[in-house]
Design an enzyme around this catalytic site. Structure first.
Site, mmCIF file in Angstrom:
data_model
loop_
_atom_site.group_PDB
_atom_site.id
_atom_site.type_symbol
_atom_site.label_atom_id
_atom_site.label_comp_id
_atom_site.label_asym_id
_atom_site.label_seq_id
_atom_site.Cartn_x
_atom_site.Cartn_y
_atom_site.Cartn_z
ATOM 1 N N TYR A 61 1.563 2.929 -3.197
ATOM 2 C CA TYR A 61 2.275 3.041 -1.951
ATOM 3 C C TYR A 61 2.689 1.621 -1.385
ATOM 4 C CZ TYR A 61 0.474 7.984 -1.862
ATOM 5 O OH TYR A 61 0.265 9.199 -2.213
ATOM 6 N N SER A 62 3.744 1.564 -1.001
ATOM 7 C CA SER A 62 4.571 0.328 -0.386
ATOM 8 C C SER A 62 4.044 -1.061 -1.234
ATOM 9 C CB SER A 62 4.043 0.009 1.041
ATOM 10 O OG SER A 62 4.423 1.105 1.881
#
Length: 325
Positions: A61-62
């Site tokens: 995630y990111s």
């Protein structure tokens, strides 16, 4: 807030889990709709104040930014032993043949990287993000077992795969005397119920807890079916979901709206209450980019739908193909 055992394990999780994919520096990933650290922290603080103790993220995630933001916030706002941190492994985190997947090489480096980003010595639940067809499941299960035995993870879980694959993984663990998965994180909501056919009966039989992702169908159950948002327009993963739209989906969404209007509550609370009332579900994973999203999730814990309401919102479902893996 209620707390529930994760399957037949001894781990207690909150009845609502805060999904943290929405928290991450957008420049470091493929989520242009994600919130910055400054914007994210109030959501984590509010969740803790409401009694939510369980936080789900992933290394991908990111590009690791979500883990960093969650780790710093929990260190500032909570005592480590009072919270349950779940993260995931499989996605590509660096170039090269060992920069992704579920090989021993990747798992052993990925857990250390996640712990560094989270700022903790261990995660409570370490989950394989998807099935890896390139790696023997025996290798994966042995590596995860070693992660647990080293104290870097308390429990292990899986996410979004075919039931036969999950059964094979548990069988491999049993044959090798290795740590079993205690949870299955899968897509489950009123317009995607295909896991009820094989995965969920298997989980009930085996004492595996189910953590439902996308319990609101990426928000489609909270608004008129054709309405769009910034995320629905920019989320590349979402474009691969709910493509089999049919009249049943629309009728289901309208039934949720009908129940919500009769009760005088937001649609999200009805859709979440339905997920929570399913026997197999330990807790839904709820993302929040607006405080109201979080308040709806908290309020849904105390809502019980009656038989007539359940019949109304369940009766329009039309079978479809599985999605998300």
């Amino acid at each position: 807030m209620e707390y529930r055992r994760l399957g037949t394990s001894g781990l207690q999780v909150s009845a609502v889990i805060l999904g943290c994919m929405s928290y991450g520096e957008s420049a470091r990933g493929t989520h242009p709709w994600s919130l910055s650290e400054e914007e994210s922290r109030p959501f984590i603080r509010r969740a803790l104040d409401a009694g939510i103790t369980t936080f789900d993220t992933a290394d991908i995630y990111s590009d690791g930014s979500s883990e960093e933001i969650v780790g710093r916030a929990l260190a500032d706002f909570a005592t480590r032993e009072e919270v349950v941190i779940a993260t995931k492994v499989n996605g590509r985190m660096r170039p090269g043949p060992n920069g992704a997947g579920l090989s021993r090489a990747h798992i052993m480096s990925a857990i250390d990287d996640s712990l560094r980003r989270l700022g903790t010595d261990y995660v409570d639940l370490y989950q394989i993000h998807r099935w890896d067809p390139q790696t023997p499941i025996e290798e994966t299960m042995e590596a995860l077992h070693d992660v647990v035995k080293s104290g870097k993870a308390r429990y292990i879980g899986a996410s979004s795969m075919w039931a036969w694959q999950f059964a094979k993984a548990q069988y491999a663990a049993d044959l090798g005397g290795l740590t079993r998965f205690v949870s299955m994180q899968d897509q489950y909501n009123l317009v995607q119920r295909e896991e009820e056919r094989e995965m969920h009966p298997f989980c009930l039989d085996q004492g595996v807890g189910v953590l439902a992702w996308s319990p609101l169908a990426r928000g489609k159950l909270t608004r008129d079916w054709d309405d769009t948002t910034n995320r629905s327009e920019s989320d590349l993963f979402l474009r691969g979901l709910y493509r089999q739209q049919d009249a049943g989906d629309r009728r289901t969404a309208q039934a949720v709206a009908t129940v919500a209007e009769a009760r005088g509550i937001p649609r999200a609370q009805v859709a979440l209450a339905w997920v929570r009332q399913q026997q197999v579900v330990t807790a839904p994973i709820v993302g929040a980019t607006k405080i109201q999203h979080l308040e709806d999730a908290i309020a849904a814990v105390s809502i019980e739908l009656d038989a007539a309401e359940l019949t109304l919102i369940e009766s329009h479902y039309i079978p479809r193909a599985n999605e998300g893996f």
